[in-house]
Write a protein that holds these residues in place. Sequence first.
Motif, short mmCIF file in Angstrom:
data_model
loop_
_atom_site.label_atom_id
_atom_site.label_comp_id
_atom_site.label_asym_id
_atom_site.label_seq_id
_atom_site.Cartn_x
_atom_site.Cartn_y
_atom_site.Cartn_z
N LEU A 1 40.18 70.15 62.43
CA LEU A 1 40.07 71.02 61.28
C LEU A 1 40.28 70.22 59.99
O LEU A 1 39.55 70.36 59.01
CB LEU A 1 41.14 72.12 61.39
N MET A 2 41.26 69.33 60.07
CA MET A 2 41.61 68.55 58.90
C MET A 2 40.46 67.63 58.51
O MET A 2 40.05 67.56 57.35
CB MET A 2 42.84 67.71 59.20
N SER A 3 39.91 66.94 59.51
CA SER A 3 38.83 66.02 59.18
C SER A 3 37.62 66.78 58.67
O SER A 3 36.92 66.33 57.77
CB SER A 3 38.45 65.19 60.41
N GLU A 4 37.43 67.98 59.19
CA GLU A 4 36.33 68.81 58.68
C GLU A 4 36.54 69.16 57.23
O GLU A 4 35.63 69.08 56.40
CB GLU A 4 36.24 70.09 59.51
N LYS A 5 37.80 69.52 56.96
CA LYS A 5 38.11 69.91 55.57
C LYS A 5 37.91 68.72 54.63
O LYS A 5 37.33 68.85 53.55
CB LYS A 5 39.56 70.41 55.48
N VAL A 6 38.37 67.56 55.08
CA VAL A 6 38.24 66.38 54.23
C VAL A 6 36.77 66.08 53.98
O VAL A 6 36.35 65.80 52.85
CB VAL A 6 38.95 65.17 54.88
N THR A 7 35.98 66.15 55.07
CA THR A 7 34.56 65.87 54.90
C THR A 7 33.94 66.84 53.90
O THR A 7 33.14 66.46 53.03
CB THR A 7 33.82 66.02 56.25
N GLN A 8 34.32 68.11 54.06
CA GLN A 8 33.78 69.12 53.15
C GLN A 8 34.16 68.81 51.70
O GLN A 8 33.32 68.85 50.80
CB GLN A 8 34.32 70.49 53.58
N MET A 9 35.43 68.48 51.52
CA MET A 9 35.90 68.19 50.16
C MET A 9 35.16 66.98 49.59
O MET A 9 34.77 66.96 48.43
CB MET A 9 37.41 67.91 50.15
N MET A 10 34.99 65.95 50.43
CA MET A 10 34.30 64.75 49.97
C MET A 10 32.88 65.09 49.58
O MET A 10 32.36 64.59 48.57
CB MET A 10 34.28 63.69 51.08
N GLU A 11 32.28 65.97 50.35
CA GLU A 11 30.90 66.33 50.06
C GLU A 11 30.80 67.02 48.71
O GLU A 11 29.94 66.72 47.89
CB GLU A 11 30.39 67.24 51.18
N TRP A 12 31.76 67.92 48.48
CA TRP A 12 31.75 68.62 47.19
C TRP A 12 31.99 67.65 46.03
O TRP A 12 31.36 67.70 45.00
CB TRP A 12 32.84 69.70 47.18
N THR A 13 32.98 66.75 46.28
CA THR A 13 33.31 65.82 45.21
C THR A 13 32.14 64.91 44.88
O THR A 13 31.93 64.55 43.72
CB THR A 13 34.53 64.97 45.61
N SER A 14 31.37 64.56 45.90
CA SER A 14 30.23 63.69 45.61
C SER A 14 29.20 64.41 44.76
O SER A 14 28.43 63.79 44.03
CB SER A 14 29.60 63.20 46.91
N LYS A 15 29.18 65.75 44.87
CA LYS A 15 28.23 66.51 44.04
C LYS A 15 28.72 66.61 42.62
O LYS A 15 28.01 66.30 41.67
CB LYS A 15 28.02 67.90 44.64
N ARG A 16 29.95 67.06 42.45
CA ARG A 16 30.54 67.10 41.10
C ARG A 16 32.03 66.75 41.23
O ARG A 16 32.69 67.21 42.14
CB ARG A 16 30.34 68.46 40.44
N SER A 17 32.48 65.95 40.29
CA SER A 17 33.80 65.35 40.49
C SER A 17 34.92 66.38 40.44
O SER A 17 35.99 66.16 40.96
CB SER A 17 34.04 64.26 39.45
N VAL A 18 34.68 67.52 39.76
CA VAL A 18 35.67 68.59 39.77
C VAL A 18 35.11 69.73 40.61
O VAL A 18 34.07 70.28 40.29
CB VAL A 18 35.98 69.09 38.36
#
Lengths: 704, 328
Positions: free
Chosen positions: B29-46
């Motif tokens: 779950l954690m790695s999924e969350k991190v991946t998701q967050m990274m994906e969002w961050t790569s789109k827009r930094s905030v």
Amino acid sequence: CCGLGMWRMSSLLSFSILFLACLAGFSSRLFAVIRFESIIHEFDPWFNYRSTHHLTTNGFYEFLNWFDERAWYPLGRIVGGTVYPGLMVTAGLIHYMLNLLHITVHIRDVCVFLAPVFSGLTAISTFLLTRELWNQGAGLLAACFIAIVPGYISRSVAGSFDNEGIAIFALQFTYYLWVKSVKTGSVFWAIGCCLSYFYMVSAWGGYVFIINLIPLHVFVLMLMQRYSRRVYIAYSTFYIVGLVLSMQIPFVGFQPIRTSEHMAAAGVFALLQAYAFLQYLKDRLTRQEFQTLFLLGVSLAAGVVFLTVIYLTYTGLYAKIHIPIIASVSEHQPTTWVSFFFDLHILVCTFPAGLWFCIKNVNDERVFVALYAISAVYFAGVMVRLMLTLTPVVCMLSAVAFSSVFEHYMGDDTKREKPPQEKAEEGLGPNVKSIVTMLMLMLLMMFAVHCTWVTSNAYSSPSVVLASYNHDGTRNILDDFREAYYWLRQNTDEHARVMSWWDYGYQIAGMANRTTLVDNNTWNNSHIALVGKAMSSNESAAYEIMRSLDVDYVLIIFGGVIGYSGDDINKFLWMVRIAEGEHPKDIRESDYFTPQGEFRVDKAGSPTLLNCLMYKMSYYRFGEMQLDFRTPPGFDRTRNAEIGNKDIKFKHLEEAFTSEHWLVRIYKVKSLDNREPLDHKLRSVVPRQKYTSKKVTGLLYVCT
Amino acid sequence: MFGKLFISLFLLFIFHNDPADTQKKKETLMSEKVTQMMEWTSKRSVIRMNGDKFRRFVKAPPRNYSVVIMFTALQPQRQCGVCKQADEEFQVLANSWRYSSAFTNKVFFATVDFDEGSDVFQMLSMNSAPTFLHFPAKGKPRKTDTYELQVRGFAAEQLARWVADRTDVQIRIIRPPNYAGPLLLGFLLAVIGGLAYLRRHNLEFLFNKNVWAFSALCFVLIMTSGQMWNHIRGPPYAHKNPSTGQVSYIHGSSQAQFVAETHIVLLFNAAVTMGMVLLCEAATSDLDIGKRKIMCVAGIGLVMLFFSWLLSVFRAKYHGYPYSFLMS
């Protein structure tokens, strides 16, 4: 014969007007001496006085090699190589001459009256410069203006024994000789200009202004195609001889060929040689087109270099503003319009008109004064202390404006009508003319009144001695500073080390003759930060720092009793900031604020503040003191608050001296305590058996 | 995506009945969350969050990353001027982190707008915006995890110091350089050069003394009216008293000034200068005597009127100044 008589008359008149201007300038600077006494003012003058004293007692070479072990303990300071010696040498020379003539004056009086005397010389050199630029009348007006204008008086009242006092004379005189040498193209005047420049370099760091303005003048003259042999001779001589002479000052040394602010002069020198060479070739070559193109290219390149240099110095200046120790000095602030008006009054509104006339009727030397005005006004806008370099040019250009008006409105019509029918319709009529003259004279009178008021009220306080006025106008003298310094001089060990904030370093060294840790020559930021850290830490942490620096006494300024706003608590945030810059782990500015972001000394104040050394030293025993019946005990008049920590006890310090109005408080740093007794009970040993030795020899052995 | 799915299926299959199942699940779950967050961050930094996302990615427990959240109200109807400025600084901070070489998944920057996640505001019982909160990777947020906006201001540098303090992640603030100034300068130079080139056979205007004198005067007047002070200190244009609605253009103290005030002073100085010039022109020009008389009277009028006016403005600011002329 009549013409000669007129000439004699006018020169007599000029002479007496100049003399009166000098006299007025001299006497309007004496407010402080008359009100208080012949005393050195403020901070930096105390250092200058101390070094002049050293110079006169030990001689010139001893002064050049002087290592001052009483400052910046334990580092010391090499004084001879880190000061501009012009001021001390001038005062020492005058003292020597007077003593040679058996006029015995104390060196202190020479120092006190040096700046007013030099203001007279400034008036004369301003007269000479303006006469070269415009005419005799404008020159006389300019001399009168500079004699009394507050922008210059602010740095040259009696007792203000500082570099600027003599430097403005040197500045104006150098410019006069420069203009003269450009006009005549003679090496004689150019060499004179170099010597004056040498004097300026020895007196003040502001010589950089000259070494940039004169090349700028030459450069603009070349751009305007006003190049001539006269300019070539004047500048080539000035640059080479001036460069060599300026490098003779130990403090300047090799800077003129290394640092960026001198590079413009070198660039213009090279450009001038190239230009002169091309001019020489031009007579021999025919490819005119090529040459003009080449010239254009060269001048463009030089212009770009010039602008870059100016840009770099500008950004450098700008960066410096943000370093806390520089930002903490109020003289380094930009200038509001109020300061311009306060220091220059009517001149600030009229000098653009003079500039207008100069540019409309331009010639070589008026190009110079226009550049002088524009650059000086820019620097004065950036930094309030550079108002000083603006003031002379403002006086000159205002004099030009006023003199042009007076020339047309005051002149007697009879003389002008002598050449008959030169103008068909002459004059505006005597009524209009006299009204205009009257009103203009009234403006000038208001200017004189303003200058006297400002000098008397704003610029004539010695700041070593304070005065307060009662309701009925009688005066109280608050002499706490000298009282405290004298106490130090009389009651402490000769080699005692006194810690205080850097503002008071020079005064302690000068008046109390004791060793200081930091002083107004703020060359070592980390040392200052260490003192700031000691002041803003709690007592035990501060004690460690003070032990490591061998501090014997701590001196602070506290204004809460009389409502003196320049005291150490009000400067305290700067101490914290400077300390934080060097020790960000231990000191944080935010700890000294309340959660709402206020700086308060009352109960709501942050506990870090209420327990730091500076707070405790300032308010020690102050909680018991009730100043009047309307306020509670411990009411601070400067910050209008009842203090938050009334129960202050010291462990490592003890109060040594507090002056009459509590303005200066001195604490003694105790030496290390004896080891504290252990707090648990001593083990009681019950002897099992009484046993006495019968051996006498053993006892004897112990005794011997 | 395919690979990730495969791995999770694989993990599910292998550890179906293992005792360490919950632990592994957590990690997944954690790695999924991190991946998701990274994906969002790569789109827009905030990362923009609403109530759902906030609960899932910030509030819900398995988490090995810190989140710095700005609670704000950027919708125009909220009329929050400070929020906009704070948002810009926050973007600078997040971008400096996103594009720095030290970028890791230890810290994420996110924002919650009041109009998208008012339930979050209620959950945290927050009633002011903007607010910066740090949610540490481990443990509950403490008092110091709330940024002291009142004390420290919202400059990106200050925020970075606070973040470094809380998370041990050093962020060097890199502001996007402002190209407007050099561009404008270049454009001006190009225009001037172009004009000079077009009129290369007729460069008389360069020798026009009036132009030069006028520009020199403008520069001098700008400086003496304290525009440099305005440039460095950035004072407000004028002050409006919030209770009475009265606008004051003159600052009450001699230590400070408003922009409006400096413009007034500039005009006054210019008027006095013009008066002096007119006086001289009146005496020397070739016009007929009537016009010259008018010029003369206008000149002396300008000098007297505007100087006394200036004096009265000065008097209002410099308390205790005793002199005045014509008007007090």
